[in-house]
Motif scaffolding. Structure first.
Motif, PDB file in Angstrom:
ATOM      1  N   ASP A   1      -2.314  16.357  -3.182  1.00 27.51           N
ATOM      2  CA  ASP A   1      -1.743  15.754  -1.961  1.00 27.51           C
ATOM      3  C   ASP A   1      -1.205  14.436  -2.030  1.00 27.51           C
ATOM      4  O   ASP A   1      -0.844  13.683  -1.010  1.00 27.51           O
ATOM      5  N   VAL A   2      -1.006  13.865  -3.241  1.00 27.19           N
ATOM      6  CA  VAL A   2      -0.410  12.313  -3.519  1.00 27.19           C
ATOM      7  C   VAL A   2       1.058  12.775  -3.946  1.00 27.19           C
ATOM      8  O   VAL A   2       1.267  13.427  -4.760  1.00 27.19           O
TER       9      VAL A   2
ATOM     10  N   GLY B   1       1.099  16.103  -5.588  1.00 34.90           N
ATOM     11  CA  GLY B   1       0.283  16.646  -6.448  1.00 34.90           C
ATOM     12  C   GLY B   1      -1.017  15.707  -6.827  1.00 34.90           C
ATOM     13  O   GLY B   1      -1.388  14.696  -6.028  1.00 34.90           O
ATOM     14  N   ALA B   2      -1.538  15.709  -8.102  1.00 31.50           N
ATOM     15  CA  ALA B   2      -2.683  14.909  -8.481  1.00 31.50           C
ATOM     16  C   ALA B   2      -2.389  13.421  -8.683  1.00 31.50           C
ATOM     17  O   ALA B   2      -1.087  13.169  -9.050  1.00 31.50           O
ATOM     18  N   GLY B   3      -3.001  12.443  -8.434  1.00 27.30           N
ATOM     19  CA  GLY B   3      -2.689  10.839  -8.651  1.00 27.30           C
ATOM     20  C   GLY B   3      -3.871  10.245  -8.487  1.00 27.30           C
ATOM     21  O   GLY B   3      -4.696  10.178  -7.620  1.00 27.30           O
ATOM     22  N   GLY B   4      -4.090   9.113  -9.493  1.00 24.59           N
ATOM     23  CA  GLY B   4      -4.977   8.218  -9.292  1.00 24.59           C
ATOM     24  C   GLY B   4      -6.476   9.330  -9.167  1.00 24.59           C
ATOM     25  O   GLY B   4      -6.781  10.132  -9.978  1.00 24.59           O
ATOM     26  N   PRO B   5      -7.279   8.714  -8.349  1.00 25.14           N
ATOM     27  CA  PRO B   5      -8.794   9.531  -8.065  1.00 25.14           C
ATOM     28  C   PRO B   5      -8.427  10.858  -7.289  1.00 25.14           C
ATOM     29  O   PRO B   5      -9.448  11.324  -7.369  1.00 25.14           O
TER      30      PRO B   5
ATOM     31  N   PHE C   1      -3.439   2.764  -7.279  1.00 29.18           N
ATOM     32  CA  PHE C   1      -4.643   3.319  -6.784  1.00 29.18           C
ATOM     33  C   PHE C   1      -5.977   2.509  -6.644  1.00 29.18           C
ATOM     34  O   PHE C   1      -7.017   3.144  -6.695  1.00 29.18           O
ATOM     35  N   VAL C   2      -5.565   1.093  -6.643  1.00 27.82           N
ATOM     36  CA  VAL C   2      -6.562   0.242  -6.488  1.00 27.82           C
ATOM     37  C   VAL C   2      -6.809   0.187  -4.931  1.00 27.82           C
ATOM     38  O   VAL C   2      -5.939  -0.320  -4.373  1.00 27.82           O
ATOM     39  N   ALA C   3      -8.190   0.253  -4.646  1.00 21.31           N
ATOM     40  CA  ALA C   3      -8.483  -0.001  -3.171  1.00 21.31           C
ATOM     41  C   ALA C   3      -8.604  -1.540  -2.719  1.00 21.31           C
ATOM     42  O   ALA C   3      -8.999  -2.387  -3.388  1.00 21.31           O
ATOM     43  N   LYS C   4      -7.770  -1.773  -1.596  1.00 18.09           N
ATOM     44  CA  LYS C   4      -7.347  -2.880  -1.093  1.00 18.09           C
ATOM     45  C   LYS C   4      -8.677  -3.445  -0.430  1.00 18.09           C
ATOM     46  O   LYS C   4      -9.625  -2.514   0.226  1.00 18.09           O
ATOM     47  N   PRO C   5      -9.173  -4.508  -0.520  1.00 20.39           N
ATOM     48  CA  PRO C   5     -10.469  -5.082   0.148  1.00 20.39           C
ATOM     49  C   PRO C   5     -10.193  -4.824   1.785  1.00 20.39           C
ATOM     50  O   PRO C   5      -9.105  -4.905   2.481  1.00 20.39           O
ATOM     51  N   ARG C   6     -11.611  -4.542   2.351  1.00 21.65           N
ATOM     52  CA  ARG C   6     -11.360  -3.898   3.745  1.00 21.65           C
ATOM     53  C   ARG C   6     -12.585  -4.749   4.533  1.00 21.65           C
ATOM     54  O   ARG C   6     -13.510  -5.195   3.885  1.00 21.65           O
ATOM     55  N   ARG C   7     -12.471  -5.008   5.751  1.00 19.03           N
ATOM     56  CA  ARG C   7     -13.319  -5.624   6.476  1.00 19.03           C
ATOM     57  C   ARG C   7     -14.289  -4.391   7.170  1.00 19.03           C
ATOM     58  O   ARG C   7     -14.144  -3.281   6.772  1.00 19.03           O
TER      59      ARG C   7
ATOM     60  N   THR D   1       1.015  -1.137  -0.132  1.00 20.94           N
ATOM     61  CA  THR D   1      -0.033  -0.276   0.150  1.00 20.94           C
ATOM     62  C   THR D   1       0.894   1.145  -0.033  1.00 20.94           C
ATOM     63  O   THR D   1       2.108   1.074   0.365  1.00 20.94           O
ATOM     64  N   ILE D   2       0.239   2.401  -0.380  1.00 27.03           N
ATOM     65  CA  ILE D   2       1.020   3.770  -0.469  1.00 27.03           C
ATOM     66  C   ILE D   2       0.599   4.472   0.516  1.00 27.03           C
ATOM     67  O   ILE D   2      -0.546   4.450   0.935  1.00 27.03           O
ATOM     68  N   PHE D   3       1.295   5.642   0.801  1.00 28.56           N
ATOM     69  CA  PHE D   3       0.883   6.925   1.428  1.00 28.56           C
ATOM     70  C   PHE D   3       0.262   7.675   0.223  1.00 28.56           C
ATOM     71  O   PHE D   3       1.069   8.266  -0.686  1.00 28.56           O
ATOM     72  N   HIS D   4      -1.083   7.853   0.324  1.00 28.99           N
ATOM     73  CA  HIS D   4      -1.714   8.344  -0.763  1.00 28.99           C
ATOM     74  C   HIS D   4      -2.243   9.807  -0.744  1.00 28.99           C
ATOM     75  O   HIS D   4      -2.682  10.396  -1.434  1.00 28.99           O
ATOM     76  N   ARG D   5      -1.922  10.282   0.508  1.00 32.54           N
ATOM     77  CA  ARG D   5      -2.180  11.630   1.077  1.00 32.54           C
ATOM     78  C   ARG D   5      -1.134  12.214   1.867  1.00 32.54           C
ATOM     79  O   ARG D   5      -1.084  11.644   3.161  1.00 32.54           O
ATOM     80  N   VAL D   6      -0.677  13.253   1.565  1.00 36.75           N
ATOM     81  CA  VAL D   6       0.507  13.846   2.493  1.00 36.75           C
ATOM     82  C   VAL D   6       0.492  15.382   2.411  1.00 36.75           C
ATOM     83  O   VAL D   6       0.406  15.933   1.453  1.00 36.75           O
ATOM     84  N   ILE D   7       0.194  15.895   3.652  1.00 33.87           N
ATOM     85  CA  ILE D   7      -0.132  17.333   3.514  1.00 33.87           C
ATOM     86  C   ILE D   7       0.918  17.899   4.733  1.00 33.87           C
ATOM     87  O   ILE D   7       0.906  17.594   5.766  1.00 33.87           O
TER      88      ILE D   7
END
Length: 199
Positions: A184-185, A176-180, A96-102, A76-82
């Motif tokens: 902040d990516v 900057g922009a990334g995936g959806p 940027f594929v969402a991993k399955p979650r419980r 997984t990645i750090f997808h939001r950094v501010i």
């Protein structure tokens, strides 16, 4: 998206505290149990250690450790950094594929732990009890993320006890922009290679 109305929250934080400066690493008093569980997070920028507070946030810690044991966070990645606010990870792979979650878990904010610099919180949707796998690290003191009498907050369940320098490096990357996501990516992916329980 997690941490809804992020810009508004950040604006409130800045208006309350002024420009948020980097502060020394928080005292370990927020998570004082000598035998508290710890995990090492290995990323493409280096490693850091999180001490988990199972006394103050038992449901959140158990949920996080189950994801760790299942290998959910690998890749997984750090997808939001501010900068001077938060670094968020744990939900998406590098494509940027969402991993399955419980299912989501109850919100344990109000447990006495504050969103101070170096603490780790559970990200969530706009729903108070909308947290699952994603987590964030506070890069500054973020009191506006704590619960208030009129609203739920974001639960703190851990503390960086080693490797805050790596976390600060993550917090300083170009974004900057990334995936959806429109902003902040990290422009160069920061990948979580592994999370391992230490005890």
């Amino acid at each position: 998206m997690r941490l809804p109305a992020l810009a508004a929250i950040l604006s409130i934080a800045l208006s309350i505290t002024g420009v948020i400066a980097a502060l020394p690493a928080p005292a370990a008093a927020q998570s004082s149990a000598a035998n508290a569980p710890r995990v090492r997070v290995d990323t493409s920028l280096g490693s850091f250690v999180i001490q988990l507070d199972a006394e103050r946030a038992p449901l959140t810690v158990a949920n996080f450790l189950q994801y760790v044991r299942e290998g959910h966070y690998q890749g997984t990645i750090f997808h939001r950094v501010i900068g001077n606010f938060i670094a968020q990870a744990g939900g998406y792979d590098r494509n940027f594929v969402a991993k399955p979650r419980r299912p989501t878990i109850p919100n344990e904010s109000g447990n006495g732990l504050s969103n101070r610099r170096g603490t780790v919180g559970l990200a969530r949707t706009a729903a108070p009890h909308g947290g699952d796998a994603e987590f964030f690290i506070n890069l500054a003191d973020n009191a506006p993320l704590d619960p208030q009498p009129s609203r739920w907050g974001y639960v703190v369940f851990g503390l960086i006890v080693d490797g805050m320098r790596v976390v600060d490096e993550i917090g300083a990357v170009a974004t900057g922009a990334g995936g959806p996501f429109e902003s902040d990516v990290p422009l160069k992916p920061i990948v979580i290679e592994n999370i391992e329980e230490l005890r």
